[in-house]
Motif scaffolding. Structure first.
Motif, mmCIF file in Angstrom:
data_model
loop_
_atom_site.group_PDB
_atom_site.id
_atom_site.type_symbol
_atom_site.label_atom_id
_atom_site.label_comp_id
_atom_site.label_asym_id
_atom_site.label_seq_id
_atom_site.Cartn_x
_atom_site.Cartn_y
_atom_site.Cartn_z
ATOM 1 N N HIS A 398 0.795 -1.229 0.000
ATOM 2 C CA HIS A 398 0.000 0.000 0.000
ATOM 3 C C HIS A 398 0.830 1.283 0.000
ATOM 4 C CE1 HIS A 398 -3.646 -2.317 0.501
ATOM 5 N NE2 HIS A 398 -3.130 -2.945 1.544
ATOM 6 N N HIS A 399 2.140 1.195 -0.330
ATOM 7 C CA HIS A 399 2.940 2.427 -0.242
ATOM 8 C C HIS A 399 2.678 3.396 -1.388
ATOM 9 C CE1 HIS A 399 5.677 0.287 -3.048
ATOM 10 N NE2 HIS A 399 6.179 1.479 -3.345
ATOM 11 N N HIS A 400 1.850 2.983 -2.376
ATOM 12 C CA HIS A 400 1.439 3.904 -3.438
ATOM 13 C C HIS A 400 -0.023 4.341 -3.286
ATOM 14 C CE1 HIS A 400 4.924 4.329 -5.970
ATOM 15 N NE2 HIS A 400 5.137 3.025 -5.945
ATOM 16 N N GLU A 401 -0.632 4.037 -2.142
ATOM 17 C CA GLU A 401 -1.961 4.587 -1.875
ATOM 18 C C GLU A 401 -1.826 6.092 -1.612
ATOM 19 O OE1 GLU A 401 -4.523 2.796 -2.284
ATOM 20 O OE2 GLU A 401 -4.060 0.708 -1.744
ATOM 21 N N ARG A 402 -2.895 6.824 -1.854
ATOM 22 C CA ARG A 402 -2.902 8.271 -1.613
ATOM 23 C C ARG A 402 -3.827 8.601 -0.458
ATOM 24 N NH1 ARG A 402 -1.865 12.056 -6.060
ATOM 25 N NH2 ARG A 402 -3.617 13.219 -5.162
ATOM 26 N N TYR A 403 -3.516 9.673 0.256
ATOM 27 C CA TYR A 403 -4.305 10.063 1.423
ATOM 28 C C TYR A 403 -5.747 10.393 1.036
ATOM 29 C CZ TYR A 403 -4.765 11.730 6.231
ATOM 30 O OH TYR A 403 -5.118 11.868 7.553
ATOM 31 N N ASP A 404 -5.962 10.857 -0.212
ATOM 32 C CA ASP A 404 -7.312 11.196 -0.666
ATOM 33 C C ASP A 404 -8.042 10.014 -1.287
ATOM 34 O OD1 ASP A 404 -5.977 10.914 -3.054
ATOM 35 O OD2 ASP A 404 -6.196 12.994 -3.684
ATOM 36 N N GLY A 405 -7.429 8.826 -1.272
ATOM 37 C CA GLY A 405 -8.091 7.627 -1.765
ATOM 38 C C GLY A 405 -7.956 7.398 -3.254
ATOM 39 N N LYS A 406 -7.099 8.151 -3.931
ATOM 40 C CA LYS A 406 -6.974 8.032 -5.384
ATOM 41 C C LYS A 406 -5.730 7.257 -5.809
ATOM 42 C CE LYS A 406 -9.492 12.356 -6.192
ATOM 43 N NZ LYS A 406 -9.447 13.719 -6.777
ATOM 44 N N GLY A 407 -5.117 6.544 -4.891
ATOM 45 C CA GLY A 407 -3.914 5.791 -5.216
ATOM 46 C C GLY A 407 -4.230 4.353 -5.598
ATOM 47 N N TYR A 408 -3.203 3.515 -5.590
ATOM 48 C CA TYR A 408 -3.375 2.109 -5.964
ATOM 49 C C TYR A 408 -2.557 1.254 -5.000
ATOM 50 C CZ TYR A 408 1.214 2.699 -8.335
ATOM 51 O OH TYR A 408 2.545 2.962 -8.616
ATOM 52 N N PRO A 409 -2.896 -0.036 -4.830
ATOM 53 C CA PRO A 409 -3.795 -0.846 -5.673
ATOM 54 C C PRO A 409 -5.249 -0.887 -5.209
ATOM 55 C CG PRO A 409 -2.583 -2.286 -4.208
ATOM 56 C CD PRO A 409 -2.073 -0.888 -3.947
ATOM 57 N N ASN A 410 -5.560 -0.458 -3.961
ATOM 58 C CA ASN A 410 -6.911 -0.647 -3.435
ATOM 59 C C ASN A 410 -7.677 0.642 -3.191
ATOM 60 O OD1 ASN A 410 -5.335 -3.240 -1.741
ATOM 61 N ND2 ASN A 410 -7.054 -3.632 -3.101
ATOM 62 N N GLY A 411 -7.073 1.784 -3.467
ATOM 63 C CA GLY A 411 -7.775 3.049 -3.267
ATOM 64 C C GLY A 411 -8.077 3.352 -1.807
ATOM 65 N N LEU A 412 -7.201 2.904 -0.888
ATOM 66 C CA LEU A 412 -7.389 3.227 0.521
ATOM 67 C C LEU A 412 -7.174 4.718 0.742
ATOM 68 C CD1 LEU A 412 -5.465 0.289 2.262
ATOM 69 C CD2 LEU A 412 -7.875 0.409 1.605
ATOM 70 N N ALA A 413 -7.786 5.256 1.820
ATOM 71 C CA ALA A 413 -7.690 6.688 2.095
ATOM 72 C C ALA A 413 -7.414 6.930 3.565
ATOM 73 C CB ALA A 413 -8.979 7.398 1.691
ATOM 74 N N GLY A 414 -6.761 8.076 3.864
ATOM 75 C CA GLY A 414 -6.558 8.526 5.232
ATOM 76 C C GLY A 414 -5.856 7.497 6.095
ATOM 77 N N LYS A 415 -6.376 7.342 7.328
ATOM 78 C CA LYS A 415 -5.767 6.446 8.300
ATOM 79 C C LYS A 415 -6.010 4.975 8.000
ATOM 80 C CE LYS A 415 -4.548 10.103 10.619
ATOM 81 N NZ LYS A 415 -3.182 10.644 10.532
ATOM 82 N N ASP A 416 -6.827 4.692 6.975
ATOM 83 C CA ASP A 416 -7.006 3.289 6.565
ATOM 84 C C ASP A 416 -5.737 2.748 5.907
ATOM 85 O OD1 ASP A 416 -9.588 3.186 7.508
ATOM 86 O OD2 ASP A 416 -10.480 3.746 5.593
ATOM 87 N N ILE A 417 -4.909 3.639 5.400
ATOM 88 C CA ILE A 417 -3.626 3.222 4.824
ATOM 89 C C ILE A 417 -2.697 2.855 5.985
ATOM 90 C CG2 ILE A 417 -1.690 3.922 3.366
ATOM 91 C CD1 ILE A 417 -3.538 6.106 2.216
ATOM 92 N N PRO A 418 -2.033 1.701 5.945
ATOM 93 C CA PRO A 418 -1.140 1.325 7.055
ATOM 94 C C PRO A 418 -0.104 2.419 7.333
ATOM 95 C CG PRO A 418 -1.448 -0.540 5.566
ATOM 96 C CD PRO A 418 -2.098 0.640 4.907
ATOM 97 N N LEU A 419 0.240 2.593 8.610
ATOM 98 C CA LEU A 419 1.185 3.636 9.007
ATOM 99 C C LEU A 419 2.510 3.493 8.283
ATOM 100 C CD1 LEU A 419 2.092 6.005 10.792
ATOM 101 C CD2 LEU A 419 2.671 4.323 12.571
ATOM 102 N N PHE A 420 3.044 2.270 8.205
ATOM 103 C CA PHE A 420 4.320 2.059 7.517
ATOM 104 C C PHE A 420 4.230 2.510 6.057
ATOM 105 C CE2 PHE A 420 6.586 -1.426 10.230
ATOM 106 C CZ PHE A 420 6.484 -0.600 11.331
ATOM 107 N N SER A 421 3.100 2.236 5.422
ATOM 108 C CA SER A 421 2.928 2.639 4.021
ATOM 109 C C SER A 421 2.929 4.150 3.885
ATOM 110 C CB SER A 421 1.608 2.072 3.468
ATOM 111 O OG SER A 421 1.596 0.670 3.515
ATOM 112 N N ARG A 422 2.268 4.847 4.796
ATOM 113 C CA ARG A 422 2.247 6.314 4.748
ATOM 114 C C ARG A 422 3.642 6.891 4.976
ATOM 115 N NH1 ARG A 422 -1.314 7.684 9.224
ATOM 116 N NH2 ARG A 422 -1.759 5.499 9.615
ATOM 117 N N ILE A 423 4.405 6.247 5.853
ATOM 118 C CA ILE A 423 5.771 6.699 6.106
ATOM 119 C C ILE A 423 6.640 6.489 4.871
ATOM 120 C CG2 ILE A 423 7.872 6.194 7.430
ATOM 121 C CD1 ILE A 423 6.052 5.551 9.824
#
Length: 483
Positions: A398-423
């Protein structure tokens, strides 16, 4: 009897004020409705008279509306009373509903035994206070308090005596703090205080006041030999942590040290002394537990960088920046170790991507972008097939997910993205921007920082972006001082 629920008076007064406002609004609405509808009724009567040929009555109503109201004052008053009575009943029901809802919300935030705020509401309040302190560049301190030998106290004097001690201790804490401070029961015999606009030294004085008062007042309240003592740990934002998690860990580490060093004392968090006491994560375990494990991981990341055309510098750089951010967030040593491994292997899925696409200097076609986007999921599948690497699979995926939910592969948003991935996303982007690519030259540090801030809240976690930037600034300052 010590009074420690001043907030009850505030809330009661607030509820009474709100109730009066609701009743007044509905009362005025009833008066306005009654007057308006009666006047409209007279106008409709006049129009009906004109249509039936009674022009004289029509003119009398139009020319002297006030007189007609005076003439029909008895019926007008009756109609007004009826409308106001209906409005009063509706207003009372609405007020009752609002009061019940507010009471339920308040009870959800209050600890049932001590009457102070509970752990859940403390977490919400601390997050809000940190956000405010960050916005206005202020400090705040957190004090963790733990009643010494509480289990022994329960075993010796009984659980009812233990409950009385908890209630009294909460009251004593309330006496020793300001109205702007926030007191909550963290759990069991642990309590926590948020002190806005307070340095660690000022917080230490508050903790000492609570410690001394507790020792004195519990002895006086329960009798000789039944008194209690308390230990405290203090941490200050931003000195000891930039996030809620980091502050709590730091204060808890200082508290643990105070307990280990004899109890009945207060300690301010000191990184060099208390870092070993920081709570380790219970849901992860170290991946690179031996030197040869890390060497193998670094060799694998070098192969990934070669495939991507970076020649063994991108993944180690991302790992370095991710580790810096993890430290600033107050992650445990185990979590930082696993974060380091996840950052080293974040692009492992690119081993399955043709190198000519990775090194292409012209815009990619749609089907080529799809091949690029597959690498995150492929990397996760590679790692999850290795049992020891399973914990970092989601971070890589999930390290290519975006905070606004427009990333890939699953379109996760905000705090739903794992912390390590956001880092990793922030560390990866910063290193990519400050490194040359086949299609553009490297950005300067200032340009990269500006871009991170521009994309905060859309592509990146805005809170982590600010922590990362402060970490880079502090690291640069430390290097300058060392030079």
């Amino acid at each position: 009897m010590v009074h420690f629920c001043a907030w009850e008076l505030t809330l009661t007064g607030t509820n009474k004020g709100l109730g009066f406002k609701y009743r007044l609004c509905f009362y005025l609405a009833g008066v306005i409705f009654a007057t308006t509808t009666y006047i409209v009724g007279l106008w409709l009567y006049a129009i009906e008279c004109a249509e039936s040929g009674d022009i004289e009555t029509y003119r009398r109503v139009v020319d002297s509306l006030g007189g007609w109201l005076q003439y029909h004052r008895s019926t007008f008053l009756a109609w007004e009373i009826l409308c106001v009575a209906i409005a009063f009943v509706i207003g009372s029901l609405y007020e009752h509903e609002v009061k019940n809802r507010k009471k339920a919300e308040e009870q959800a935030n209050i600890d049932g035994l001590t009457g102070i705020y509970n752990h859940r509401f403390f977490q919400e309040r601390l997050a809000a206070e940190i956000e405010r302190a960050n916005r206005f560049r202020r400090v705040l301190s957190v004090v963790m308090l733990d009643i010494d030998n509480f289990k022994r106290y329960n075993d010796t004097w009984g659980h009812q005596a233990g409950d009385k001690l908890l209630v009294l201790f909460a009251a004593l804490c309330g006496q020793c703090i300001r109205t702007i401070d926030f007191l909550a029961r963290y759990g069991g015999e642990e309590f926590v205080i948020i002190l806005p606009e307070t340095t660690e030294q000022e917080a230490y004085q508050v903790a000492e006041r609570i410690r001394i008062t507790t020792e004195k007042e519990t002895e006086a309240a329960f009798g000789s030999g039944k008194g209690a003592t308390v230990s405290a740990g203090i941490a200050c934002y931003p000195k000891h942590g930039f996030t809620r998690h980091a502050l709590i860990l730091s204060a808890d580490a200082a508290l643990y040290s105070a307990k280990r060093n004899g109890k009945n004392r207060c300690q301010i968090y000191q990184h060099d002394q208390h870092q070993p006491y920081r709570a380790a994560s219970s849901h992860v375990r170290p991946l690179a537990s031996k030197d040869y494990d890390l060497e193998a991981i670094e060799a694998l990341s070098a192969a990934v960088d070669w495939q991507d055309g970076f020649y063994n510098y991108h993944s180690p750089s991302v790992s370095k920046y991710a580790t810096l951010l993890g430290q600033k967030l107050g992650l445990s040593a185990v979590e930082i170790g696993n974060l380091r491994v996840a950052a080293l292997l974040h692009d492992i899925g690119k081993l399955g991507t043709p190198r000519e696409i990775l090194e292409k200097s012209t815009p990619l076609r749609e089907e080529e972008w799809k091949l690029i986007e597959r690498h995150a999921g492929l990397g996760s599948r590679i790692l999850t097939r290795l049992q020891e690497m399973t914990p970092i699979g989601p971070a890589v995926k999930h390290h290519h997910e975006r905070y606004d939910g427009k990333g890939y592969p699953n379109g996760l948003a905000g705090k739903d993205i794992p912390l390590f991935s956001r880092i990793i996303a922030i560390a990866d982007a910063y290193d990519a921007m400050t490194s040359p690519r086949p299609y553009r030259p490297a950005m300067s540090h200032e340009q990269a920082i500006a871009e991170l801030r521009r994309c905060a809240g859309t592509q990146f976690d805005p809170e982590l972006v600010e922590v990362f930037i402060r970490g880079l600034e502090e690291s640069a300052t430390t290097k300058e001082e060392a030079a």
